[in-house]
Design a protein around this motif. Structure first.
Motif, PDB file in Angstrom:
ATOM      1  N   LEU A  15     101.520  59.923 -52.370  1.00 55.73           N
ATOM      2  CA  LEU A  15     100.277  59.793 -53.122  1.00 55.73           C
ATOM      3  C   LEU A  15      99.812  58.342 -53.170  1.00 55.73           C
ATOM      4  O   LEU A  15      98.611  58.054 -53.088  1.00 55.73           O
ATOM      5  CB  LEU A  15     100.473  60.337 -54.541  1.00 55.73           C
ATOM      6  N   LYS A  16     100.759  57.432 -53.316  1.00 59.93           N
ATOM      7  CA  LYS A  16     100.383  56.019 -53.316  1.00 59.93           C
ATOM      8  C   LYS A  16      99.758  55.623 -51.988  1.00 59.93           C
ATOM      9  O   LYS A  16      98.722  54.941 -51.942  1.00 59.93           O
ATOM     10  CB  LYS A  16     101.617  55.165 -53.592  1.00 59.93           C
ATOM     11  N   SER A  17     100.377  56.091 -50.891  1.00 60.85           N
ATOM     12  CA  SER A  17      99.815  55.782 -49.571  1.00 60.85           C
ATOM     13  C   SER A  17      98.441  56.404 -49.411  1.00 60.85           C
ATOM     14  O   SER A  17      97.498  55.761 -48.911  1.00 60.85           O
ATOM     15  CB  SER A  17     100.760  56.272 -48.474  1.00 60.85           C
ATOM     16  N   ASP A  18      98.326  57.664 -49.845  1.00 58.66           N
ATOM     17  CA  ASP A  18      97.029  58.332 -49.731  1.00 58.66           C
ATOM     18  C   ASP A  18      95.980  57.660 -50.600  1.00 58.66           C
ATOM     19  O   ASP A  18      94.803  57.555 -50.224  1.00 58.66           O
ATOM     20  CB  ASP A  18      97.168  59.808 -50.131  1.00 58.66           C
ATOM     21  N   PHE A  19      96.404  57.222 -51.781  1.00 63.54           N
ATOM     22  CA  PHE A  19      95.455  56.577 -52.678  1.00 63.54           C
ATOM     23  C   PHE A  19      94.922  55.283 -52.063  1.00 63.54           C
ATOM     24  O   PHE A  19      93.713  55.021 -52.091  1.00 63.54           O
ATOM     25  CB  PHE A  19      96.145  56.287 -54.015  1.00 63.54           C
ATOM     26  N   ILE A  20      95.820  54.510 -51.504  1.00 60.89           N
ATOM     27  CA  ILE A  20      95.390  53.264 -50.859  1.00 60.89           C
ATOM     28  C   ILE A  20      94.471  53.563 -49.685  1.00 60.89           C
ATOM     29  O   ILE A  20      93.427  52.906 -49.488  1.00 60.89           O
ATOM     30  CB  ILE A  20      96.618  52.462 -50.408  1.00 60.89           C
ATOM     31  N   ALA A  21      94.858  54.606 -48.895  1.00 56.74           N
ATOM     32  CA  ALA A  21      94.025  54.958 -47.742  1.00 56.74           C
ATOM     33  C   ALA A  21      92.657  55.451 -48.192  1.00 56.74           C
ATOM     34  O   ALA A  21      91.629  55.112 -47.594  1.00 56.74           O
ATOM     35  CB  ALA A  21      94.731  56.019 -46.899  1.00 56.74           C
ATOM     36  N   MET A  22      92.644  56.271 -49.255  1.00 58.29           N
ATOM     37  CA  MET A  22      91.379  56.808 -49.736  1.00 58.29           C
ATOM     38  C   MET A  22      90.485  55.700 -50.266  1.00 58.29           C
ATOM     39  O   MET A  22      89.286  55.647 -49.958  1.00 58.29           O
ATOM     40  CB  MET A  22      91.650  57.854 -50.829  1.00 58.29           C
ATOM     41  N   VAL A  23      91.086  54.795 -51.083  1.00 54.75           N
ATOM     42  CA  VAL A  23      90.283  53.707 -51.629  1.00 54.75           C
ATOM     43  C   VAL A  23      89.732  52.844 -50.502  1.00 54.75           C
ATOM     44  O   VAL A  23      88.549  52.446 -50.510  1.00 54.75           O
ATOM     45  CB  VAL A  23      91.126  52.871 -52.613  1.00 54.75           C
ATOM     46  N   SER A  24      90.577  52.589 -49.527  1.00 57.14           N
ATOM     47  CA  SER A  24      90.109  51.784 -48.395  1.00 57.14           C
ATOM     48  C   SER A  24      88.967  52.474 -47.683  1.00 57.14           C
ATOM     49  O   SER A  24      87.948  51.856 -47.334  1.00 57.14           O
ATOM     50  CB  SER A  24      91.261  51.531 -47.425  1.00 57.14           C
TER      51      SER A  24
END
Length: 736
Positions: free
Chosen positions: A506-515
């Motif tokens: 989720l942390k990786s996805d969150f960073i990817a999504m925000v980016s």
């Protein structure tokens, strides 16, 4: 016979007495004119009656006691004296001598009233049958004949049968068994005794008639009969004692309620009137009284036992005993080098000959066995307590715990492990671990048991698939024991790492999504800024205005995105945690749906909108954000060639937008959870789509801030339908 005055016994005693009275009346009336069977003694009838009455009394007082469970049968030479009475006296005088001798013996021995009355009724009935049989069969010829001999034989058998049946009625009540069972058990012994008493009585009568000087020598047959009685009594006592001691050995081996079983069985085995165990640890005594042999009472240690103090061997007490006791044997309860207390057994009836030296030795050995059993019971209790603590730790631990034996079979499978793996303890115990976890891959099987003699403690990680299809990532901490190079036991603590793996994803996805979300509006902003910087002077005013409008629109989108991220970070589980003002107004919801679909730029979105405007009271920016999120979710979770259908309709005072996809669907237990913060329906170990799980969470909160809602219905394998509901009519700003 020792018995209590209870209703069933009273009824049977009354019946026996009435039977004796009836049969005695038959003798008195029916044989009134009969004389004695044998004549020629030359002694007046009254003197002979008095002498035989005394003889009958003495014969009744020569007692051999035979126990029947809790009852005691007293065997005597009374039957032999009756034979003499019946042969030498007329019927009525013989009946009187028998009854008078019995009453006199009962008075001298101070027998209980109920017992004396029962004996009188029983022997009166049996003696009446004996007299009737002898006189009706052999008559009264005056000398011994074949008929007389046959009559005495038949009468003795009848006497024994009546006596045994009456006695069995009382013993059956006391021992709670069938009277006929007692008759069958005692018939053989009674028959032997009947033959002995008949022979003794006949011989005594004949010698008295023809050789009176030889009468003193008749003591020898009488002693022989008495010895036979006592041998039979000892045999019966030994048999009863062996049965009690066998039960006691089982009770001590089972180590359950050992003190109570010891008291009940040893008291019965030795025929004691009182049994007691004084426990040092409790400072109290447990006792059983023969008056109520089924009840074990607890009370203080009696003073006469407390005064003894610690003893190392058997002690005999005869003086200053309470409760009418005449003799008390006290033995120490010692075992395993530890003293538990003392055991005492007493009698009220006899003081001599009650317990031999061998009996005392046996009693001391039984007390030592009790101490060993009590020590074993304490060890067992401690073991059970420690096992219960260990079991509680295993069952209440949040980590999964299992134990594998040397053959690789599961021996312990904790509750937490059952929840982690989805396999119950009953399905796991006794099976190979690889089979329980269903690991077909050889590499996974090898990683499952990585312990060795050189490395008995190690940690491994592997992925398993539960029976419901969900994958779990587990960490296995091994702690193995080896003996002679062979695995004896492996204790494994299992931690579920799935949540940690999900969090990392989720942390990786969150960073990817925000980016991604930040880059999307920034790209046109940067492009148009460069365009205006390099070619702005050559652009027409309208194009410059369009570029500035697009920059402003994308900057606003970027601002809303940042605001949403900050808003989601502050949202709690309670909708009232954060206040948010929405700009409610009347807007064409169809136009907002069209704009959201156009902004997504996908040809897979199919719109089904009415031709006329559909007005809704909402914040147009927030409504557009919700619609974009719902349509975007439909595109994300559908196949690349699947359409997403968006419909709009008015239902009463509401306007509804339905977004229908043809994706994998949502499980029923996840339908409400999808609106939670960061929740993802996909297994974190296999998810194939990006996202942080914030979209639906924010969408529902925004819809509810506009007096609407977002709901979902779904069918696994067929797809889902998300519905945005907004009010049709006036609206007022309200806090979220």
């Amino acid at each position: 016979m020792r018995a209590h005055l209870r209703d069933p016994i009273t009824r049977r005693v009354t019946g026996v007495v009435l039977l004796g009275v009836a049969l005695a009346a038959v003798v008195v009336v029916g044989l009134a004119d009969r004389g004695s069977v044998l004549r020629g003694l030359g002694v007046p009838t009254m003197v002979l009656l008095l002498g035989l009455t005394v003889l009958t009394c003495l014969a009744e007082m020569i007692v051999v006691r035979l126990r029947h469970g809790e009852a005691v049968e007293e065997l005597s030479l009374y039957e032999a004296a009756l034979i003499v009475d019946v042969l030498l006296l007329p019927p009525r005088a013989a009946l009187f001598a028998a009854a008078a001798g019995l009453v006199l013996a009962s008075a001298l021995q101070r027998r209980p009233v109920v017992k004396a009355v029962f004996n009188l009724g029983t022997y009166t009935a049996a003696t009446s049958v004996l007299i009737l049989t002898v006189h009706l069969t052999g008559g009264a010829p005056g000398s011994l004949s074949l008929g007389v001999l046959a009559g005495v034989l038949a009468g003795t058998v009848a006497f024994t049968g009546v006596n045994l049946c009456c006695l069995a009625q009382i013993l059956g009540v006391i021992d709670k068994t069938s009277p006929w069972r007692i008759v069958r058990a005692e018939a053989r012994l009674s028959a032997y005794m009947a033959v002995g008493t008949m022979a003794t009585g006949l011989t005594t009568a004949e010698i008295a008639l023809h050789s009176p000087l030889l009468l003193p020598f008749m003591a020898m047959p009488a002693l022989a009969v008495t010895y036979a009685y006592r041998a039979a009594a000892r045999e019966a006592d030994e048999h009863a004692r062996s049965a009690c001691l066998l039960q006691l050995s089982h009770a001590l081996a089972e180590r359950e309620d050992v003190v109570r079983q010891f008291l009940l069985l040893v008291r019965e085995a030795f025929g004691a009137d009182l049994a007691m165990v004084a426990l040092d640890s409790a400072g109290a005594a447990l006792s059983v009284d023969g008056a109520d042999p089924a009840a074990v009472r607890t009370g203080p240690v009696p003073p006469h036992l407390a005064a003894l103090g610690p003893i190392d061997g058997p002690v005999h007490l005869t003086d200053d005993l309470p409760d009418g006791l005449r003799h008390l044997v006290v033995v120490p309860v010692l075992g395993g080098g530890r003293r538990f207390g003392t055991a005492a057994f007493g009698t009220r009836g006899r003081s001599r000959g009650w317990m031999t030296t061998g009996d005392v030795t046996l009693l001391a050995s039984l007390a030592s066995a009790l101490a060993v059993a009590m020590r074993g019971a304490e060890h067992l209790d401690r073991l059970v307590a420690e096992t219960s603590k260990l079991q509680a730790v295993v069952e209440q631990s949040a980590e999964g715990i299992m134990v594998i034996d040397g053959a690789g079979l599961v021996q312990v499978w904790s509750r937490a492990l059952a929840e982690i793996t989805g396999v119950d303890a009953g399905d796991a115990t006794g099976r190979p671990l690889a089979a329980v976890l269903d690991l077909p891959d050889e590499e996974e099987r090898r990683r499952l048991m990585p312990v060795s003699v050189a490395q008995p403690r190690t940690v491994a990680e592997l992925t398993i698939r539960r029976r419901d299809g969900e994958q779990r990532r587990l960490r296995l901490a091994h702690s193995a024991i080896f003996t002679a190079g062979q695995l004896v036991r492996d204790v494994i603590v299992i931690s579920d790492l799935t949540r940690e793996y999900r969090t990392e994803r989720l942390k990786s996805d969150f960073i990817a999504m925000v980016s991604h979300e930040l880059r999307t509006p920034l790209t046109p902003i940067i492009g148009y800024v460069d365009l205006l910087r390099t070619r702005g002077e050559r652009m027409t005013p309208q194009k410059r205005m369009d570029a500035l409008n697009l920059i402003g629109d994308r900057a606003g989108h970027l601002s809303r995105l940042v605001e949403d991220l900050l808003l989601a970070s502050r949202f709690g589980d309670n909708p009232d945690d954060v206040a948010l003002q929405v700009s409610a107004g009347t807007h064409d919801l169809g136009a907002l749906v069209t704009q959201a679909a156009r902004d997504l730029g996908s040809a897979r979105v199919v719109l089904d909108l009415p031709p006329e405007p559909v007005l809704a009271h909402c914040d147009d920016g927030r409504a557009l954000q919700v619609l974009a999120n719902l349509i975007g979710n439909g595109l994300k979770y559908s196949a690349a060639d699947a359409e997403v259908e968006v419909g709009l309709r008015r239902v009463g005072a509401q306007v509804r937008v339905e977004v229908r996809d043809h994706g994998r669907g949502i499980p029923a237990d996840q339908l409400e959870k999808v609106f939670g913060k960061f929740h993802r329906v996909e297994d974190p170990m296999t998810m194939s789509t990006s996202g942080t799980g914030l979209g639906l969470f924010i969408a529902r909160r925004l819809a509810r801030a506009m007096d609407g809602d977002v709901t979902v219905v779904s069918t696994l394998g067929a797809g889902s339908v998300f519905t945005l509901t907004l009010p049709f009519g006036s609206s007022v700003d309200k806090p979220l």
